[in-house]
Design an enzyme around this catalytic site. Sequence first.
Site, PDB file in Angstrom:
ATOM      1  N   SER A   1      -6.548   6.803  -4.915  1.00 36.05           N
ATOM      2  CA  SER A   1      -7.570   5.919  -5.478  1.00 36.05           C
ATOM      3  C   SER A   1      -7.015   5.068  -6.628  1.00 36.05           C
ATOM      4  O   SER A   1      -6.011   4.387  -6.477  1.00 36.05           O
ATOM      5  CB  SER A   1      -8.774   6.756  -5.920  1.00 36.05           C
ATOM      6  OG  SER A   1      -9.868   5.922  -6.257  1.00 36.05           O
TER       7      SER A   1
ATOM      8  N   ASP B   1     -14.405   5.218   4.047  1.00 37.92           N
ATOM      9  CA  ASP B   1     -14.365   5.096   2.587  1.00 37.92           C
ATOM     10  C   ASP B   1     -15.587   4.353   2.069  1.00 37.92           C
ATOM     11  O   ASP B   1     -15.896   3.239   2.501  1.00 37.92           O
ATOM     12  CB  ASP B   1     -13.094   4.356   2.165  1.00 37.92           C
ATOM     13  CG  ASP B   1     -12.717   4.634   0.727  1.00 37.92           C
ATOM     14  OD1 ASP B   1     -13.590   4.496  -0.144  1.00 37.92           O
ATOM     15  OD2 ASP B   1     -11.551   4.996   0.475  1.00 37.92           O
TER      16      ASP B   1
ATOM     17  N   HIS C   1      21.831  -9.682   6.157  1.00 39.15           N
ATOM     18  CA  HIS C   1      21.320 -10.298   4.936  1.00 39.15           C
ATOM     19  C   HIS C   1      21.064  -9.316   3.789  1.00 39.15           C
ATOM     20  O   HIS C   1      20.741  -9.739   2.679  1.00 39.15           O
ATOM     21  CB  HIS C   1      20.006 -11.044   5.240  1.00 39.15           C
ATOM     22  CG  HIS C   1      20.161 -12.155   6.217  1.00 39.15           C
ATOM     23  ND1 HIS C   1      20.014 -11.961   7.571  1.00 39.15           N
ATOM     24  CD2 HIS C   1      20.463 -13.479   6.046  1.00 39.15           C
ATOM     25  CE1 HIS C   1      20.193 -13.114   8.196  1.00 39.15           C
ATOM     26  NE2 HIS C   1      20.477 -14.046   7.295  1.00 39.15           N
TER      27      HIS C   1
END
Length: 522
Positions: free
Chosen positions: A319, A394, A471
């Site tokens: 949270s 949620d 890269h």
Amino acid sequence: MTFTDPVSDTYYQPRALEKHADSILALASVFWSISYYSSPFAFFYLYRKGYLSLSKVVPFSHYAGTLLLLLAGVACLRGIGRWTNPQYRQFITILEATHRNQSSENKRQLANYNFDFRSWPVDFHWEEPSSRKESRGGPSRRGVALLRPEPLHRGTADTLLNRVKKLPCQITSYLVAHTLGRRMLYPGSVYLLQKALMPVLLQGQARLVEECNGRRAKLLACDGNEIDTMFVDRRGTAQPQGQKLVICCEGNAGFYEVGCISTPLEAGYSVLGWNHPGFAGSTGVPFPQNEANAMDVVVQFAIHRLGFQPQDIIIYAWSIGGFTATWAAMSYPDVSAVILDASFDDLVPLALKVMPDSWRGLVTRTVRQHLNLNNAEQLCRYLGPVLLIRRTKDEIITTTVPEDIMSNRGNDLLLKLLQHRYPRVMAEEGLQVVRQWLEASSQLEEASIYSRWEVEEDWCLSVLRSYQAEHGPDFPWSVGEDMSADGRRQLALFLARKHLHNFEATHCTPLPAQNFQMPWHL
């Protein structure tokens, strides 16, 4: 005052004088807290009734003075009751010896007692690492470095007249943040809630010490706040994950005694839990600067006192703990991984959700200036492995209703992370298909979208590994620049699935140990 007597292995039993005096003082403390929080309404009522005149205030002050004298007498009686108790005198002897000499034996004996943490000696100081004393780039007493929000009105000249015009708004924002705002954002810092939870916290702390061999420690942060921590060492076990340390960052009403620390503990990891400033044994108030200062000394403690290398440290947050977790990841880029459970990208949308729409300007300004929890911005500064856990039911970090999974701010955290790391892949086609995948409300729907675009995982891995070999690992990557739209969709879905796992539960449901998994990395 409660502690376990290490000799007889029984709980400390206060004598009658101490017991009754302590009850009276505890009751007075509760009444004082209620009076403090209700004082604005009380003053308004007394003013309307005309009770704030001098003729009424003077007699009241006499009553208040008499009450204070009586409470002082009760405190003296409690002191006498404690001093006549041999168990308490033994405890005081050990405490004073530990303050004089913090030897391992003295600390071992002191750990058997559970008492007011303000009297606990400091175990680790923020300036203790020698590298900090020699470096000028470390934190100062003003605090560690935070990312500052951009001005609300860019390009406006910062003249004296403009500053004067902004002053009333700034004063209002300051008052809102330091009164209502902070307590709404961190209800765990409210004394009355802590008082109600104290038996549960003491029980949880005892379990960590007695069953898990936890070691409690007090850390002094650079702002002077004292941070209450608990360390469980699993390096001596046969489990390989015990060599890794999980630093747990709790929610806005979470405490290490009963919080998310249980998940990595059950999974067999070494664990370091800590309480927010103003929570339980930690001092201060939980503003972003104080939170970051606390997290800094916790990480320093893990590295320089507990002996864990940054590569062996995992940051785990639940949270609102995502703020300190992402700050640590940004500030200590060598940590092994970051796991964010039920966290969000930015506080402003969630604050606007619970406040009246007419307050939009005030809420936005207050959050940006005083409560700026910019999790996504901080997370994008971290180059290591990240796992986001989204709760499909949620009810806290959704901006509409729990059933509307697309309003879960965990989605925005994922999208901002992927758009920063893989901007070419997350162009129009990639962004669109990831949004479709995020909208899926079940594992069956997720798998259907994944298979519809015929995602070839081996191909995705080979493309990413080839780019990394050529890269390097630093983000952002330009992979996908010369790729077909279907190729970008496949890569986008592959990356989204690797960075976010769903957990069918509400916000406060404890995360099972089997769901605590290490993030994906190439």
